[in-house]
Design an enzyme around this catalytic site. Structure first.
Site, PDB file in Angstrom:
ATOM      1  N   GLU A   6     -57.376  24.772 -17.908  1.00  0.00           N
ATOM      2  CA  GLU A   6     -57.003  24.508 -19.289  1.00  0.00           C
ATOM      3  C   GLU A   6     -57.610  25.531 -20.246  1.00  0.00           C
ATOM      4  OE1 GLU A   6     -55.940  20.256 -20.914  1.00  0.00           O
ATOM      5  OE2 GLU A   6     -58.073  20.629 -21.280  1.00  0.00           O
TER       6      GLU A   6
ATOM      7  N   HIS B 176     -58.441  22.546   8.951  1.00  0.00           N
ATOM      8  CA  HIS B 176     -57.444  22.100   9.922  1.00  0.00           C
ATOM      9  C   HIS B 176     -56.087  21.869   9.280  1.00  0.00           C
ATOM     10  CE1 HIS B 176     -60.440  21.441  13.195  1.00  0.00           C
ATOM     11  NE2 HIS B 176     -61.249  21.352  12.147  1.00  0.00           N
TER      12      HIS B 176
ATOM     13  N   LYS C 155     -45.618  16.137 -23.312  1.00  0.00           N
ATOM     14  CA  LYS C 155     -45.756  14.937 -24.130  1.00  0.00           C
ATOM     15  C   LYS C 155     -44.563  14.773 -25.065  1.00  0.00           C
ATOM     16  CE  LYS C 155     -50.829  15.071 -24.316  1.00  0.00           C
ATOM     17  NZ  LYS C 155     -51.999  15.168 -25.214  1.00  0.00           N
TER      18      LYS C 155
END
Length: 447
Positions: free
Chosen positions: A289, A310, A424
């Site tokens: 951010e 793995h 948003k």
């Protein structure tokens, strides 16, 4: 001197000495900009001086609130998203023994989380779980209108009112919010909730050493005084030392920016200790951010070794060579296990008899570092003596300071986040929020 150390032994072959010296010069200039508060986003630099300026009386008030929660609650629900919960969760999970995480201790409560996503199953199960439990809520939001925590808090407040009655809810809700304004501040005043302040000059992802992080950490039974002491020690060191005097934050910023300029676009946070999984989540938000702007920035990712060797190990060893690693090495576990000899040796492990499991883990770490370096992945090591409140305080402040330096070196504002508004606004439009009608039509035209 801090407890943290940095080793660049698996990075040196990737960066010419002349290049790192130039980057250290940039890092020192950025460090001075940070300290002088003359750069982009300087109105959000309260975190730089925060550990040293923390008032012991304020810590005492937080501890008293934590004791109140502990006196009547089994659980504390921390309601927040992003920086409003990740810092606290990083510290709590780093310090909580895995198999005692679900056990309630006399002087602590179990911390659970809400408002960090919008999953219906999770929140419905949470409400059902809390129905017959004694619990309190710490709601954390500067505005009180961020969608995810606001929805979760509305649901939890309704449950609290039904269980305890409106007149008793004020003993169960602790609001961490703006000092003067916002929907949550108004609601806290109306109900009489105890309130803690999010400083105006500290952004969410830099807020772990404010009440945002300190109240949940104290309620979980850990020493916020020791946490602050560790951060204070790191603050003093990073302010005193220049980039050319062993400043580890400047060194980290210089190395990662040197590698970025050389095509290493993805930084992987690596730990060999599962307790650090949420430190990695906090770190990803901090750097992602802060730096991901204007088409720039190193992409922060994380893996948990040896588990992910793995699964992701093949790609890291032989895939696209855009990777760099930052490995966190914890030198001493709190407890260890000795391996013993078996008569039949069917699994072929008798050669390990008498060794500690930590030795095996350290060998796996060293073997991996060498293999990845040989495979074209530069690996920086950050070395911690152990996991304590002081060490975690040092580590988190170190990353905050390094992120500020690195962002300024990159030429971005490390303290804003304009890009997060796009999703948003689209969500508001799709849900029919007033004033977003035109945007809704634009969105639907893409379907």
């Amino acid at each position: 001197m801090s407890n943290l150390k940095i080793s660049d032994r698996f990075v040196k072959s990737f960066i010419a000495e002349t290049v790192i010296q130039k980057e250290l010069e940039k890092a020192e200039k950025a460090r001075q900009t940070l300290l002088e508060k003359t750069g982009l986003g300087n109105e959000f630099l309260g975190w730089v001086d925060l550990p040293r300026q923390t008032n012991p009386d304020d810590l005492q008030l937080i501890r008293k609130a934590a004791e109140t929660i502990q006196s009547h609650s089994q659980y504390l629900v921390v309601v927040g998203i992003g920086g409003s919960y990740l810092g606290a969760r990083a510290v709590i999970e780093a310090l909580t023994p895995e198999f005692s995480a679900n056990e309630l201790h006399k002087k602590s409560v179990k911390i659970i989380y809400a408002g960090h996503h919008l999953d219906a199953d999770y929140h419905s199960r949470l409400l059902a779980f809390l129905e017959n439990k004694e619990f309190s809520v710490n709601v954390i939001s500067k505005s009180g209108t961020t969608t995810e925590p606001a929805i979760a808090f509305r649901l939890l407040l309704s449950l609290l009112e039904r269980k305890y009655g409106r007149e008793n809810v004020k003993n169960r809700v602790f609001a961490t919010t703006d000092k003067h304004k916002g929907a949550l501040k108004q609601l806290a005043d109306e109900y009489g909730f105890p309130t803690f302040v999010i400083p105006d000059d500290v952004g969410g992802r830099y807020s772990v050493f404010t009440p945002v992080g300190l109240l949940p950490i104290a309620a979980a039974g850990f020493s916020i005084n020791k946490l602050i002491d560790g951060a204070k020690q790191m603050e003093a060191e990073l302010k005193a030392k220049s980039a050319f005097e062993g400043n580890i934050a400047a060194m980290y910023a210089a190395i990662r920016n040197s590698l970025y300029a050389n095509g290493k676009k993805i930084e992987i946070f690596v730990s060999y200790t599962p307790a650090l999984s949420f430190v990695s989540e906090w770190w990803k938000q901090l750097f992602g951010e802060s730096e991901g702007k204007t088409g720039k920035g190193i992409f922060p990712a994380s893996v948990q070794f040896t588990t992910d060797l793995h699964s992701m190990g093949q790609y890291i060893q032989d895939g696209e060579r855009q990777l760099m690693e930052t490995t966190i090495k914890v030198e001493s576990p709190k407890q260890d296990v000795y391996l013993t000899e078996k008569e039949d040796d069917r699994d072929g492990l008798n050669y390990l008899a008498g060794k500690k499991l930590s030795e095996v883990n350290q060998s796996a770490m060293l073997g991996t570092l060498v293999a990845h370096k040989d495979g074209g992945v530069p690996c920086l090591e950050i070395i911690l003596p152990g996991l304590t409140e002081e060490v975690i305080g040092e580590l988190l402040y170190f990353f905050e300071f390094a992120c500020g330096i690195s962002g300024y070196m990159l030429g971005v504002n490390p303290f804003d986040q304009p890009g997060v508004e796009d999703y948003k606004n689209n969500m508001f439009a799709l849900l029919g929020k007033k004033g977003y009608e035109q945007r809704k039509q634009e969105i639907l035209s893409h379907i």
